[in-house]
Motif scaffolding. Structure first.
Motif, short mmCIF file in Angstrom:
data_model
loop_
_atom_site.label_atom_id
_atom_site.label_comp_id
_atom_site.label_asym_id
_atom_site.label_seq_id
_atom_site.Cartn_x
_atom_site.Cartn_y
_atom_site.Cartn_z
N ASN A 157 0.83 -1.19 0.00
CA ASN A 157 0.00 0.00 0.00
C ASN A 157 0.87 1.23 0.00
O ASN A 157 2.04 1.18 0.37
N ALA A 158 0.30 2.33 -0.43
CA ALA A 158 1.03 3.59 -0.46
C ALA A 158 0.05 4.73 -0.33
O ALA A 158 -1.12 4.62 -0.70
N ARG A 159 0.56 5.81 0.19
CA ARG A 159 -0.22 7.04 0.32
C ARG A 159 0.63 8.15 -0.29
O ARG A 159 1.81 8.26 0.01
N ILE A 160 0.04 8.95 -1.15
CA ILE A 160 0.76 10.03 -1.82
C ILE A 160 0.23 11.36 -1.27
O ILE A 160 -0.96 11.49 -1.00
N ASP A 161 1.11 12.33 -1.14
CA ASP A 161 0.68 13.63 -0.62
C ASP A 161 -0.38 14.25 -1.53
O ASP A 161 -1.41 14.71 -1.04
N ILE A 162 -0.12 14.24 -2.84
CA ILE A 162 -1.07 14.85 -3.78
C ILE A 162 -1.19 13.96 -5.02
O ILE A 162 -0.20 13.63 -5.66
N LEU A 163 -2.41 13.59 -5.32
CA LEU A 163 -2.74 12.87 -6.54
C LEU A 163 -3.51 13.85 -7.41
O LEU A 163 -4.59 14.31 -7.02
N GLN A 164 -2.95 14.19 -8.57
CA GLN A 164 -3.54 15.23 -9.42
C GLN A 164 -3.93 14.63 -10.77
O GLN A 164 -3.10 14.08 -11.49
N ARG A 165 -5.21 14.78 -11.10
CA ARG A 165 -5.70 14.30 -12.39
C ARG A 165 -5.15 15.17 -13.51
O ARG A 165 -5.12 16.40 -13.40
#
Length: 188
Positions: free
Chosen positions: A54-62
């Motif tokens: 699993n991972a969590r990203i600070d910002i996911l931008q479309r």
């Protein structure tokens, strides 16, 4: 503080609340927000049910009007560091294996040459460094590291790894107190 400031760069961003929920639940919330049309997510989470990574990203931008995304990791350092490449390479690995189409990978960090004028200019305050090519080059190494980690998890006994400089670099290890418990407080 830098992370909070970075969020204001993306005024339409949506925070994925992660407190008191599991990684799998955070990934479901992330996917639901995407289905609802969110274009920027803070703390977006990906969970690979097949192997548990699993991972969590600070910002996911479309990427505008597409199903492609940018991964943006926010750092407070004033330059990109080697361990940050490993972080975002792992995040890319997990997100892509969970079906996300990642177009670019960026480290977002404060511009040390920025000088505050009368009004704070967030666009000049931050720099973005595109690490996409390096991230793609790291994927085989990341896959190997993940395999090594799973092999460690399957061990029936504790690994016997000597203490050393690696216990402090790039950060103090979370297991230092345990591994160093037999070392006197005053010791060379």
């Amino acid at each position: 503080e830098i992370g909070d400031i970075a969020k204001t760069y993306f005024p339409n961003g949506k925070e994925i609340e992660t407190k008191n929920i599991s990684i799998a639940e955070a990934a479901n919330v992330t996917n639901n927000e995407i289905k609802l049309g969110s274009d920027v997510l803070f703390e977006a989470t990906a969970f690979n049910e097949e192997n548990g990574t699993n991972a969590r990203i600070d910002i996911l931008q479309r990427i505008e009007k597409s199903d492609n995304w940018n991964l943006i990791e926010v750092k407070s350092s004033s330059e990109v560091k080697a361990h940050q490449l490993s972080d975002i390479s792992y995040q890319y690995n997990v997100f892509t294996k969970c079906g996300f189409k990642i177009e670019k990978c960026f480290i977002m960090y404060p511009n040390k040459e920025y000088v505050l004028s009368e009004k704070f200019n967030i666009e000049k305050f931050f720099k973005f460094e595109d690490l996409t090519d390096q991230v793609l080059d790291e994927q085989q190494n990341i896959n190997n590291q993940i395999e090594i980690m799973f092999n460690v998890l399957e061990k029936k006994s504790e690994l016997n790894i000597p203490i050393g400089r690696k216990c402090f670099s790039p950060f103090d290890c979370g297991y230092k107190a345990y591994c160093w418990s037999d070392i006197p407080e005053y010791s060379v």
